[in-house]
Write an enzyme that holds these catalytic residues in place. Structure first.
Site, mmCIF file in Angstrom:
data_model
loop_
_atom_site.group_PDB
_atom_site.id
_atom_site.type_symbol
_atom_site.label_atom_id
_atom_site.label_comp_id
_atom_site.label_asym_id
_atom_site.label_seq_id
_atom_site.Cartn_x
_atom_site.Cartn_y
_atom_site.Cartn_z
ATOM 1 N N SER A 9 0.521 -0.935 0.350
ATOM 2 C CA SER A 9 -0.137 -0.316 0.181
ATOM 3 C C SER A 9 1.034 1.524 0.064
ATOM 4 O O SER A 9 1.868 1.079 0.924
ATOM 5 C CB SER A 9 -0.763 -0.103 1.174
ATOM 6 O OG SER A 9 -1.347 1.456 1.995
ATOM 7 N N HIS A 34 -1.328 -1.308 -4.127
ATOM 8 C CA HIS A 34 -2.626 -1.013 -3.878
ATOM 9 C C HIS A 34 -2.224 0.726 -3.506
ATOM 10 O O HIS A 34 -1.601 1.036 -2.394
ATOM 11 C CB HIS A 34 -2.856 -1.692 -2.410
ATOM 12 C CG HIS A 34 -3.705 -1.786 -1.382
ATOM 13 N ND1 HIS A 34 -5.437 -1.858 -1.970
ATOM 14 C CD2 HIS A 34 -3.905 -1.029 -0.498
ATOM 15 C CE1 HIS A 34 -6.439 -2.453 -1.254
ATOM 16 N NE2 HIS A 34 -5.483 -1.396 -0.333
ATOM 17 N N ASP A 36 -4.512 3.251 -1.478
ATOM 18 C CA ASP A 36 -5.883 4.058 -0.704
ATOM 19 C C ASP A 36 -6.558 5.163 -0.818
ATOM 20 O O ASP A 36 -5.765 6.363 -0.069
ATOM 21 C CB ASP A 36 -4.971 3.402 1.380
ATOM 22 C CG ASP A 36 -5.141 2.271 1.388
ATOM 23 O OD1 ASP A 36 -5.960 1.225 1.253
ATOM 24 O OD2 ASP A 36 -4.040 1.713 1.969
ATOM 25 N N MET A 38 -8.617 8.148 0.196
ATOM 26 C CA MET A 38 -9.758 8.252 1.861
ATOM 27 C C MET A 38 -10.133 9.811 0.472
ATOM 28 O O MET A 38 -9.446 10.488 1.023
ATOM 29 C CB MET A 38 -8.642 8.247 2.439
ATOM 30 C CG MET A 38 -8.280 6.945 2.835
ATOM 31 S SD MET A 38 -7.783 6.723 4.311
ATOM 32 C CE MET A 38 -6.832 5.900 4.297
ATOM 33 N N HIS A 67 -8.444 0.580 -3.936
ATOM 34 C CA HIS A 67 -9.609 0.674 -2.269
ATOM 35 C C HIS A 67 -9.773 2.360 -2.009
ATOM 36 O O HIS A 67 -9.646 2.799 -1.611
ATOM 37 C CB HIS A 67 -8.955 0.004 -1.464
ATOM 38 C CG HIS A 67 -9.168 -0.027 -0.011
ATOM 39 N ND1 HIS A 67 -8.763 -0.265 0.846
ATOM 40 C CD2 HIS A 67 -11.259 -0.305 0.068
ATOM 41 C CE1 HIS A 67 -9.668 -0.348 1.895
ATOM 42 N NE2 HIS A 67 -11.092 -0.075 1.543
ATOM 43 N N MET A 69 -12.004 4.062 -0.416
ATOM 44 C CA MET A 69 -12.974 4.250 0.866
ATOM 45 C C MET A 69 -13.436 6.113 1.074
ATOM 46 O O MET A 69 -12.947 6.591 1.630
ATOM 47 C CB MET A 69 -11.927 4.656 2.210
ATOM 48 C CG MET A 69 -11.179 2.644 2.837
ATOM 49 S SD MET A 69 -9.662 3.117 3.186
ATOM 50 C CE MET A 69 -8.318 3.261 2.218
ATOM 51 N N MET A 139 -11.268 -6.095 5.200
ATOM 52 C CA MET A 139 -10.423 -5.600 5.872
ATOM 53 C C MET A 139 -10.511 -6.085 7.457
ATOM 54 O O MET A 139 -10.947 -6.177 8.033
ATOM 55 C CB MET A 139 -11.282 -4.395 5.931
ATOM 56 C CG MET A 139 -11.701 -3.216 5.254
ATOM 57 S SD MET A 139 -10.315 -2.455 4.610
ATOM 58 C CE MET A 139 -9.556 -1.707 5.952
ATOM 59 N N ASP A 177 -6.621 -6.832 3.948
ATOM 60 C CA ASP A 177 -6.553 -5.521 4.545
ATOM 61 C C ASP A 177 -6.105 -4.995 5.695
ATOM 62 O O ASP A 177 -6.705 -4.504 5.640
ATOM 63 C CB ASP A 177 -6.616 -4.410 3.811
ATOM 64 C CG ASP A 177 -5.955 -2.909 2.870
ATOM 65 O OD1 ASP A 177 -5.359 -3.022 3.717
ATOM 66 O OD2 ASP A 177 -6.831 -2.034 2.856
HETATM 67 C C1 DX5 Z 1 -6.415 1.433 6.059
HETATM 68 C C2 DX5 Z 1 -6.041 0.696 4.295
HETATM 69 C C3 DX5 Z 1 -4.585 -0.297 4.378
HETATM 70 C C4 DX5 Z 1 -3.432 0.150 5.104
HETATM 71 C C5 DX5 Z 1 -2.609 -0.680 5.179
HETATM 72 O O1 DX5 Z 1 -7.548 2.014 5.640
HETATM 73 O O2 DX5 Z 1 -6.784 0.230 3.299
HETATM 74 O O3 DX5 Z 1 -4.242 0.031 2.870
HETATM 75 O O4 DX5 Z 1 -2.772 1.513 4.703
HETATM 76 O O5 DX5 Z 1 -1.355 -0.854 5.866
HETATM 77 P P1 DX5 Z 1 -0.917 -1.337 7.326
HETATM 78 O O6 DX5 Z 1 -0.407 -2.541 6.408
HETATM 79 O O7 DX5 Z 1 0.120 -0.910 7.773
HETATM 80 O O8 DX5 Z 1 -1.625 -2.135 8.268
HETATM 81 ZN ZN ZN Z 2 -6.863 -0.568 1.538
#
Ligand code: DX5
Ligand code: ZN
Length: 219
Positions: A9, A34, A36, A38, A67, A69, A139, A177
């Protein structure tokens, strides 16, 4: 059994040097990148949008696993498809009754699609949509932050998903994840998880290539 895929990620990367970070991940043996996304509403923090996905696209041949969010994901999907996403995954909690429709929409844009469930969402909330998915993301931490501790009880949902996929003859990957480490990776893969997302376990390691290999079980 096919090898477990590792999806680092970029949430844990240096945001001021993302192109180089993605190139390094590819050299170090990552299978997917990956991303993320947000929006500050579905989760408290804001990370980046489709412009970041478009910016890193020329830096790697690896599939970009986006991903989302975000609130109202359907309204944002087209931008990410045009930015070069290979997978777009949407939260069941954010889509509500429009989950199946949203997954079909992603596919209609020529992008692989997936549903995501947060730790408190039961597998049943997305079971009906699994036949529409290329990826099913469980998750294993609450969405919003990297570096949290793996929530053990979520692994049962990944197992449920894998069993459902196998018993119904579907071709859908199971991804997990959050909180994946070199210590728990083999156990998670053993539960039938195909894709491990890892932020801190890769970026916090002194040697990213060794960390990716260890997560995959090669060391
Ligand atoms: C959380 C993210 C994950 C996160 C994973 O909202 O979707 O992808 O960054 O990070 P680690 O592996 O550090 O838990
Ligand atoms: Zn993620």
């Amino acid at each position: 059994m096919p090898e477990t895929k590792i999806a680092p990620s970029i949430l844990s990367a240096d945001f001021a040097a993302m192109g180089a970070a993605v190139e390094k991940l590819e050299r170090c043996g990552a299978d997917l990148i990956h991303c993320d996304v947000m929006d500050g509403s579905f989760v408290p923090r804001i990370t980046f949008g489709s412009q970041m996905v478009a910016a890193i696209r020329p830096h790697t041949k690896l599939p970009l696993d986006v991903h989302l969010m975000v609130v109202d994901p359907a309204s944002k999907i087209k931008d990410f498809a045009e930015a070069g996403a290979d997978y777009i995954t949407v939260h069941a909690e954010a889509c509500g009754e429009r989950l199946a429709e949203t997954l079909r929409y992603i596919r209609s844009l020529g992008v692989k699609c997936g549903a995501v469930i947060s730790p408190d969402t039961p597998f049943a909330a997305a079971e009906g949509a699994l036949e529409l998915c290329d990826m099913f993301l469980v998750m294993s931490v609450y969405p919003g932050l990297g570096g949290q501790k793996f929530i053990e009880r979520t692994l049962a949902k990944a197992e449920q998903a894998k069993n459902f996929i196998l018993s119904h003859g579907l071709s859908c990957l199971v991804e997990i994840d959050g909180g994946v480490t070199v210590q728990n990776a083999a156990r998670i893969a053993g539960a039938g998880v195909d894709v491990l997302v890892a932020g801190n376990a890769v970026f916090g390691a002194p040697d990213a290539a060794a960390a990716i290999a260890a997560l995959r079980g090669g060391v």
